[in-house]
Design an enzyme around this catalytic site. Structure first.
Site, PDB file in Angstrom:
ATOM      1  N   TYR A 200       0.886  -1.172   0.000  1.00  0.00           N
ATOM      2  CA  TYR A 200       0.000   0.000   0.000  1.00  0.00           C
ATOM      3  C   TYR A 200       0.918   1.213   0.000  1.00  0.00           C
ATOM      4  O   TYR A 200       1.364   1.687   1.037  1.00  0.00           O
ATOM      5  CB  TYR A 200      -0.920  -0.021   1.221  1.00  0.00           C
ATOM      6  CG  TYR A 200      -1.781   1.206   1.376  1.00  0.00           C
ATOM      7  CD1 TYR A 200      -2.330   1.853   0.279  1.00  0.00           C
ATOM      8  CD2 TYR A 200      -2.063   1.737   2.647  1.00  0.00           C
ATOM      9  CE1 TYR A 200      -3.119   2.973   0.420  1.00  0.00           C
ATOM     10  CE2 TYR A 200      -2.865   2.850   2.799  1.00  0.00           C
ATOM     11  CZ  TYR A 200      -3.380   3.466   1.697  1.00  0.00           C
ATOM     12  OH  TYR A 200      -4.165   4.598   1.835  1.00  0.00           O
TER      13      TYR A 200
ATOM     14  N   ASP B  81      -2.175  -1.198  -3.985  1.00  0.00           N
ATOM     15  CA  ASP B  81      -2.497   0.189  -4.293  1.00  0.00           C
ATOM     16  C   ASP B  81      -1.180   0.954  -4.423  1.00  0.00           C
ATOM     17  O   ASP B  81      -0.515   1.246  -3.431  1.00  0.00           O
ATOM     18  CB  ASP B  81      -3.372   0.774  -3.180  1.00  0.00           C
ATOM     19  CG  ASP B  81      -3.806   2.201  -3.456  1.00  0.00           C
ATOM     20  OD1 ASP B  81      -3.374   2.773  -4.478  1.00  0.00           O
ATOM     21  OD2 ASP B  81      -4.574   2.763  -2.651  1.00  0.00           O
TER      22      ASP B  81
ATOM     23  N   HIS C  49     -12.357   1.770  -4.082  1.00  0.00           N
ATOM     24  CA  HIS C  49     -11.557   1.020  -5.041  1.00  0.00           C
ATOM     25  C   HIS C  49     -12.320  -0.232  -5.443  1.00  0.00           C
ATOM     26  O   HIS C  49     -13.253  -0.659  -4.760  1.00  0.00           O
ATOM     27  CB  HIS C  49     -10.205   0.604  -4.440  1.00  0.00           C
ATOM     28  CG  HIS C  49      -9.302   1.750  -4.110  1.00  0.00           C
ATOM     29  ND1 HIS C  49      -8.118   2.004  -4.776  1.00  0.00           N
ATOM     30  CD2 HIS C  49      -9.389   2.719  -3.160  1.00  0.00           C
ATOM     31  CE1 HIS C  49      -7.527   3.060  -4.259  1.00  0.00           C
ATOM     32  NE2 HIS C  49      -8.278   3.517  -3.274  1.00  0.00           N
TER      33      HIS C  49
END
Length: 528
Positions: free
Chosen positions: A113, A154, A278
């Site tokens: 992330y 991500d 998302h």
């Protein structure tokens, strides 16, 4: 073998149960980010039990057997910088055994992330670039050791203009440092036709850098869909941008080139899956997983909370050094978690502001004012009562300090009028006028409702009130914008230009303002 990555924006996304949500994705390995409990987590089926696992990219958080190893060259980072890069818990690495063409190999899954670069905080921009650099160093070191590598999660950067809803809105799109890093990290010939037309050299190994032009990894989605437009994975929920598909593609499944060419059979996004800002991204491989007989120590089944035994209360208590004073606190690390994410973790449901109790000085002032009012009221006739007599005497909970002062002054003025004017007979409880909504008249006189919002110039629909959150001279100011979801300027169903000019004048972006709730509009009616 199927692998999925998904930024779930809070574990509460799995409202119907975590197991049910994971089973619905139909994957062997599921990597989630932004759980609001930990940063990242990797779920593996029993058939995909990893042989090794560790937290972080630097190796500083690993103090057990079963680590993945291969940390690469870290000479460009100082020890303090390495500690800060792993301090936010943005990576989990698992290593699995796979069977490819009747040959047993290993694949390492790096679930990340990546940090978000805040334009107002230059140190966060540098922090993000250093995290990218460390990620690339670790991934290439594992690849050089002979294991296949999948980097997914991500990444917080859209690679090309085709991956952004409005690239022309960003100045110097290609000059973004994050995109430059992606250009170096990914293979330059990433299109499906170009890559599949090439004959792989059997003599070349995974570690051969001569056969791989540019970066050593491939964007698997663009490998199968090189020219698909509108394929976004993240949208701004504040403006309803998902309704008009006005978003960006910042969630990826990267794989080393050899693995992508020989084992990946499909990769795509899942925009139909809701619950977060998302959507999931998946990749399908032809190889099969070989579960490990013994899970690594990092697995949650070895944590005391999942041991199946009752825990002692002393386990949840922390010893405090008696020499240290209560006021001493740990200094906040530079470059640590940004304020916006900290607010999300403290208040994930967006429940609004909570009124604080009165300070001792304000409480004492309220008591003095109450005693003065009671003495004035006692001097009047017995059949008269103040307006606030229905409230208990010891009431101290006030939702707004200004409301308290307003009520007190109103009460004092009513006492003055009562003392000077002759008393008039009041209707009794059984009188019909007493039932005629007297309380509602009183509350309407205290709480004035908001004025009706203006209509936007294009659609003629009521606008919504926004509040500036961006720090600066306009913070706290409010203005009206079109209530329709955000979208491209050419989309007639999207938000019209009413309010865009003002946002441009204030130099605001969508994430730097918030929608005013109905409770706030009763007291916030000022506009810019």
């Amino acid at each position: 073998m199927k692998i999925v990555t998904w930024n779930i924006n809070g574990i509460r996304t799995f409202g119907g149960g975590i197991k049910k949500a994971l089973d619905s994705l139909g994957a062997d390995i599921i990597c989630v980010q932004e759980t609001k409990v930990t940063r990242v987590a990797t779920y593996c089926k029993d058939s995909a039990t990893p042989s090794a696992a560790e937290e972080g990219l630097t190796g500083l958080l690993t103090n057990h057997e079963g680590a993945v190893g291969c940390y690469g060259d870290q000479t460009d980072f100082c020890s303090e910088e390495l500690r800060l890069l792993d301090n936010e818990g943005r990576a989990v690495i698992t290593q699995h055994r796979i069977m490819c063409s009747e040959k047993e190999q290993t694949v390492t899954v790096i679930n990340v992330y990546c940090p978000r670069a805040d334009p107002e905080k230059p140190e966060r921009k540098q922090f993000k670039l250093q995290f990218y650099k460390l990620l690339q160093s670790r991934a290439e070191a594992i690849l050089k050791d002979g294991s296949h590598v999948i980097v997914l999660g991500d990444v917080n950067t859209s690679h090309r203009q085709i991956d952004h809803c409005d690239p022309s809105d960003n100045d110097e799109f290609e000059e973004n440092p994050g995109r430059k890093w992606l250009n170096a990290f990914l293979h330059s010939g990433g299109e499906e036709g170009e890559m599949r037309d090439e004959e792989p050299n059997e003599e070349s190994a995974v570690t051969s850098s001569e056969t791989i032009r540019g970066g050593k990894f491939v964007d698997t989605f663009r490998f199968f869909h090189p020219s698909r437009t509108g394929a976004f994975t993240c949208w701004c929920t504040l403006t309803g941008a998902r309704q008009t598909n006005y978003g960006t593609r910042i969630d990826y499944v990267f794989a080393d080139r050899l693995l992508a060419e020989e084992q990946f059979v499909a990769a795509d996004i899942m925009p139909e899956v809701e619950g977060s800002d998302h959507c999931p991204v998946w990749g399908h491989l032809s190889c099969s997983l070989l579960p490990s007989s013994k899970p690594p120590p990092l697995c949650t089944r070895f944590l005391p909370e999942f041991a199946g035994r009752q825990q002692k209360l002393s386990r949840f208590l922390v010893k405090v050094d008696q020499k240290s004073t209560p006021s001493e606190q740990r200094d906040e690390l530079p470059g640590s978690q940004e304020e916006e994410e900290r607010r999300e973790n403290l208040n994930p449901s967006g429940a609004g502001n909570v009124s604080a109790p009165l300070k001792p000085r304000e409480k004492k002032l309220a008591e003095v004012t109450s005693s003065q009012n009671s003495r004035k009221a006692s001097s009047t006739s017995e059949d008269e009562s103040p307006v606030t007599s229905s409230a208990p005497e010891d009431t101290e909970l006030v939702s707004d300090a200004s409301l308290q002062l307003h009520t007190s002054s109103t009460t004092e003025e009513s006492h003055k009028r009562t003392a000077t004017k002759p008393s008039t007979p009041r209707p009794t409880a059984g009188h019909p006028e007493a039932k005629k909504g007297a309380p509602s008249v009183f509350w309407k006189s205290v709480f004035h409702g908001p004025p009706p919002p203006p209509a936007c110039k294009v659609h003629g629909e009521p606008c919504v009130l926004r509040t500036v959150k961006k720090e600066g001279p306009n913070v706290g100011k409010q203005f009206f914008v079109c209530a329709r979801p955000q979208g491209h300027a050419s989309n007639p169903e999207a938000r019209c230009g009413d309010g865009r000019e003002l946002m441009a004048k204030l130099k605001l972006k969508e994430g730097e303002m918030e929608k005013v709730t109905s409770a706030e509009t009763t007291i916030c009616t000022a506009t810019v």
